[in-house]
Design an enzyme around this catalytic site. Structure first.
Site: not given
Ligand code: AHR
Length: 513
Positions: A46, A193-194, A260, A317, A366
């Site tokens: 990103e 995205n999201e 995450y 992600e 990432q």
């Molecule tokens: O990976 C960092 C961020 O985490 C991304 O930009 C977003 O999609 C997520 O919230």
């Protein structure tokens, strides 16, 4: 029968207890599991912090050796991972990215503010052409994430026309004028995205209407049609996958999903990347293993609408997210990476393999210098993280066919009120017929014995690589870049059976011969 030894009784808060036993792995080599799509090992880059600028892109004029602006040291390390695909340009950045800012002579490109990530200047030096040069240099597929949040159907449709048109349209000619005769190969394209959060704070039904509206106008030549990805949800939420699979019946090849791992589970104080207490090792493992339930629940709702599993579930992600390192811009999400991250990566690989019938792609967040990165850089210096080593060890699993296995007698690793199975395993057969096993012992205090039975197939020996260290937070630094690396491992079978000793906090990948 597992050999049960007495329970180690350790009293007091924060101390761990373990039941010592041998786990049994029974492989079913007579049945074929799902194909482990190589894109399960996908990456994400990103416009965020030093992820692209410095970490990957230095520009052709840089004193750092580069190819077309992309740094050679990082490229060659990534090639060794057989990176199958790269997702770009975001993330949250994608929904504020206007593709016309990133084409044409660099000196003429507008300078914008990266409002999502640190408020820094974004000079658009990396745009569409540069991204495709990167994936072509890596031999990877391209996953382009479109701007739904602040874009329009027209802008999105024109980006696709610019990338893929073959004739003499004005946009195809503009691409040629900017140096690219042949169309780019867009393998995957996501609409937003999201969208539940940074992508526009939408509800599933509002997004679904927009998704249908936008995709109506997204057109490409038939032989260069990307797989279309709808933005899905995160963590335990299954409502987006349910809504999308119920209401979108065409032009949707996958629903995306993000999760995450935060050691504490709290965004305001996530936990440190290094020098963490054992309680945070344990909670990180527990929160990582939660991925299995999230995928399982989403698959269950998708199965109702799509029993033939035509629509993929892409975890585009995932990874660890710690408190940003001291002295770094908090918006840059730069964090160190330790043995704990390698164990987290391997546990996730095992979960993804298990759900490979629906999970055809995942993208760790990432690739360089951001969150759970493969590579860290400091200007001209570069180091490979333990996560990088885990990815390299698991390369043989890319496009292999999973072999079902039964894991029994696994002791629990316990800390306080956290209790998780200490051993995780996966098995697969490559296209060449080679059999590979991946094993994790997530207990940081105790080695684990595993007995492997291949139901009749004689195991003469195994050889491969072992990643472990004395400290839970063992990591590489620019001063000591080789502090933690995998070491060769081998063992011999005994009467066709194999007993392996997995050191505490270790990841092992072996070829069975
Ligand atoms: O990976 C960092 C961020 O985490 C991304 O930009 C977003 O999609 C997520 O919230």
């Amino acid at each position: 029968m597992p050999l049960l030894k007495p329970l180690a009784v350790l009293l007091g808060l924060g101390l761990s207890t373990t039941t010592f036993a041998a786990s049994q792995i029974q492989l079913d080599t007579s049945t074929q599991g799902a194909l482990i799509n190589k894109n399960i090992y996908g990456q994400f880059a990103e416009h965020l912090g030093r992820g692209i600028y410095e970490g990957l892109w230095v520009g052709a004029e840089s004193s750092i050796a580069n190819t077309k602006g992309w740094r050679n040291d990082v490229l060659s390390a990534l090639k060794a991972l057989h990176v199958p695909l790269v997702r770009w340009p975001g993330g949250c950045f994608a929904d504020e990215y206007h593709w016309r800012d990133g084409i044409g002579p660099r000196a003429n490109r507008p300078v914008k503010v990266n409002t999502n990530w640190g408020g820094v200047e974004e000079d658009n030096a990396v745009g569409t052409h540069e991204f495709f040069e990167l994936v072509e240099l890596l031999g990877a597929e391209a996953y382009v994430n479109g701007n739904l949040g602040t874009g329009s159907p027209q802008e999105m449709a024109e980006w696709l026309e610019y990338m893929t048109a073959e004739g003499k349209s004005t946009l195809a000619e503009l691409r040629r004028k900017n140096g690219r005769e042949q169309p780019f190969k867009v393998d995957y394209f996501a609409v937003g995205n999201e969208s539940w959060g940074c992508g526009g704070n939408m509800t599933p039904d509002f997004y679904t209407h927009l998704y249908k509206q936008y995709t109506t106008f997204l057109k490409t030549p038939a032989h260069n049609t990307p797989k279309w990805i709808a933005s899905g949800s995160h963590s335990e939420d299954t409502s987006w996958a349910a809504y999308l699979t119920t209401h979108v019946k065409q032009k949707m090849d996958a629903v995306s999903f993000h999760y995450y791992t935060l050691p504490t589970g709290k965004w305001e104080k996530k936990g440190a990347a290094l020098q963490f207490p054992e309680a945070e090792w344990a909670s990180t493992m527990q929160r990582t293993l939660a991925m299995d339930g999230f995928i399982r629940n989403n698959k269950a709702v998708m199965d109702k609408q799509d029993p033939e599993k035509k629509v993929g579930f892409y975890v585009d992600e995932w990874g660890t997210w710690y408190d940003v390192e001291k002295g770094e811009n908090p918006g840059f999400l730069y964090q160190q990476n330790s043995l704990r991250d390698a164990v987290v990566a391997a546990l996730n690989f095992h979960i993804f393999h298990q759900h490979a019938d629906r999970v055809h792609m995942t993208n760790i967040a990432q690739m360089v210098n951001v969150l759970q990165a493969m590579i860290l850089t400091d200007k001209e210096k570069m180091l490979l993280t333990p996560t990088y080593h885990a990815y390299k060890m698991y390369v043989p699993f890319q496009d292999a066919t999973s072999v079902p296995l039964k894991l029994t007698g696994v002791p629990q690793y316990q800390v306080g009120d956290i209790s998780v199975p200490a051993v995780s395993a996966t098995a697969a057969r490559t296209k060449n017929g080679e059999l590979y096993l991946g094993l994790v012992n997530l207990n940081p205090n105790q080695s684990e014995t595993t007995e492997i039975n291949l139901a009749g197939i004689v195991i003469a020996s195994v050889s491969g690589q072992l990643l472990t260290a004395a400290q839970m937070d063992a990591h590489n630094t620019f001063e000591k870049p080789h502090a933690i690396e995998p070491k060769p491992f081998s063992a011999k079978g005994n009467n066709g059976r194999l007993t392996l000793q997995l050191p505490a906090k270790s990841v092992l990948v072996v070829k069975v011969q």
